[in-house]
Design a protein around this motif. Structure first.
Motif, PDB file in Angstrom:
ATOM      1  N   ALA A  71     -16.431  12.904  22.745  1.00 55.23           N
ATOM      2  CA  ALA A  71     -15.096  13.396  23.106  1.00 55.23           C
ATOM      3  C   ALA A  71     -14.653  12.825  24.447  1.00 55.23           C
ATOM      4  O   ALA A  71     -13.485  12.435  24.619  1.00 55.23           O
ATOM      5  N   TYR A  72     -15.575  12.740  25.381  1.00 55.24           N
ATOM      6  CA  TYR A  72     -15.250  12.191  26.702  1.00 55.24           C
ATOM      7  C   TYR A  72     -14.813  10.733  26.591  1.00 55.24           C
ATOM      8  O   TYR A  72     -13.787  10.322  27.154  1.00 55.24           O
ATOM      9  N   VAL A  73     -15.605   9.931  25.859  1.00 54.70           N
ATOM     10  CA  VAL A  73     -15.276   8.520  25.698  1.00 54.70           C
ATOM     11  C   VAL A  73     -13.960   8.356  24.942  1.00 54.70           C
ATOM     12  O   VAL A  73     -13.129   7.496  25.277  1.00 54.70           O
ATOM     13  N   PHE A  74     -13.752   9.186  23.919  1.00 54.47           N
ATOM     14  CA  PHE A  74     -12.521   9.086  23.146  1.00 54.47           C
ATOM     15  C   PHE A  74     -11.303   9.397  24.003  1.00 54.47           C
ATOM     16  O   PHE A  74     -10.298   8.677  23.965  1.00 54.47           O
ATOM     17  N   LEU A  75     -11.372  10.473  24.789  1.00 51.92           N
ATOM     18  CA  LEU A  75     -10.230  10.852  25.617  1.00 51.92           C
ATOM     19  C   LEU A  75      -9.986   9.841  26.734  1.00 51.92           C
ATOM     20  O   LEU A  75      -8.836   9.597  27.124  1.00 51.92           O
TER      21      LEU A  75
END
Length: 270
Positions: A18-22
């Protein structure tokens, strides 16, 4: 080593993804959506503008020069740091990482102060001999080299430390000269580290903005690069063209990384 339960492992994975995606994925998806919001109209408008095409050519030219210089420097500096002991070695290693901690705008300003033709340290002397640095290709290449300086070095150094120098010493004992050792032993052993450093350096060089805006003068049709065109188009409400040029820059960087990943041989399991 701390062992995590299965639910905890999945929770950590989800948080990381989620961190990388955001941070990366979502902005890239938004960029692609906006680039193709009007189909290919934005790309047609962008490439029909001679200033845009010229800026892309300037960007590629500056990036290639910077990558070539940093590749030679990176391999040489990596060998110096790993294979030799000398006073000030740690200070030199720390100095190489300086571009990662200094704002590119500060780098551009420093080059302007040193090579300015009016009151710079070396600018008046160089211009008296017909060499114009600031607002010209030499300053742009130097600024780009500076911001991408550590990338090849930091890829090469760990590999040189890992392989050691046994093979190089064996080659010397058999009568090989320094150039032969470098060409036949050292470079083949570190070739993938060099390739990755080159790719990272190229991606960094293509996207440089702050330092080049200072030293290039942002002269339309002359020293303006693609990132500077993106800013100009966006501020002039030609946002479709800005998205299109941004997409081209991102696409080139992603393709370079994909090509290297596909060409790199798989490591055999031990």
């Amino acid at each position: 080593m701390v062992s995590l339960s299965l639910p905890a492992k999945w929770a950590v994975r989800i948080v990381v993804i989620a961190y990388v995606f955001l941070l990366v994925g979502w902005p890239m998806i938004t960029l692609v959506q906006n680039s193709f919001a009007d189909g290919l109209a934005s790309f047609q408008a962008a490439f029909s503008d001679p200033d845009v095409t010229h800026s892309l050519l300037v960007t590629v030219e500056i990036a290639l020069w910077a990558v070539a210089i940093n590749t030679v420097f990176g391999v040489g500096m990596g060998l110096l740091l790993v294979r030799y002991e000398f006073p000030g070695k740690r200070a030199l290693s720390a100095l190489i990482d300086l571009p990662m901690s200094v704002s590119p705008v500060v780098i551009g300003l420093a080059l302007l102060l040193v090579y300015n033709g009016r009151d710079g340290w070396f600018g008046p002397t160089l211009e008296s001999h017909g060499i114009v640095v600031i607002f010209n290709s030499p300053a742009m290449i130097m600024a780009t080299c500076f911001v991408a300086l550590p990338l090849v070095v930091r890829e090469v150094v760990p590999v040189l430390e890992e392989i050691g120098d046994d093979q190089e010493q064996a080659a010397r004992s058999l009568g090989a000269g320094a150039i032969q050792v470098l060409r036949r032993v050292t470079l083949p052993a570190i070739k993938w580290a060099v390739v990755y450093g080159v790719v990272l350096s190229l991606a960094r060089s293509l996207g440089e903005f702050g330092a080049l805006k200072i030293v290039s003068g942002n002269l339309t049709g002359q020293t303006q690069t693609a990132p500077l065109v993106v800013e100009q188009k966006y501020n002039n409400f030609a946002q479709g063209e800005a998205y299109a040029v941004s997409f081209i820059l991102v696409l080139i960087s992603v393709l370079c990384i994909l090509v290297v990943s596909l060409l790199r041989p798989k490591e055999s399991a031990s």
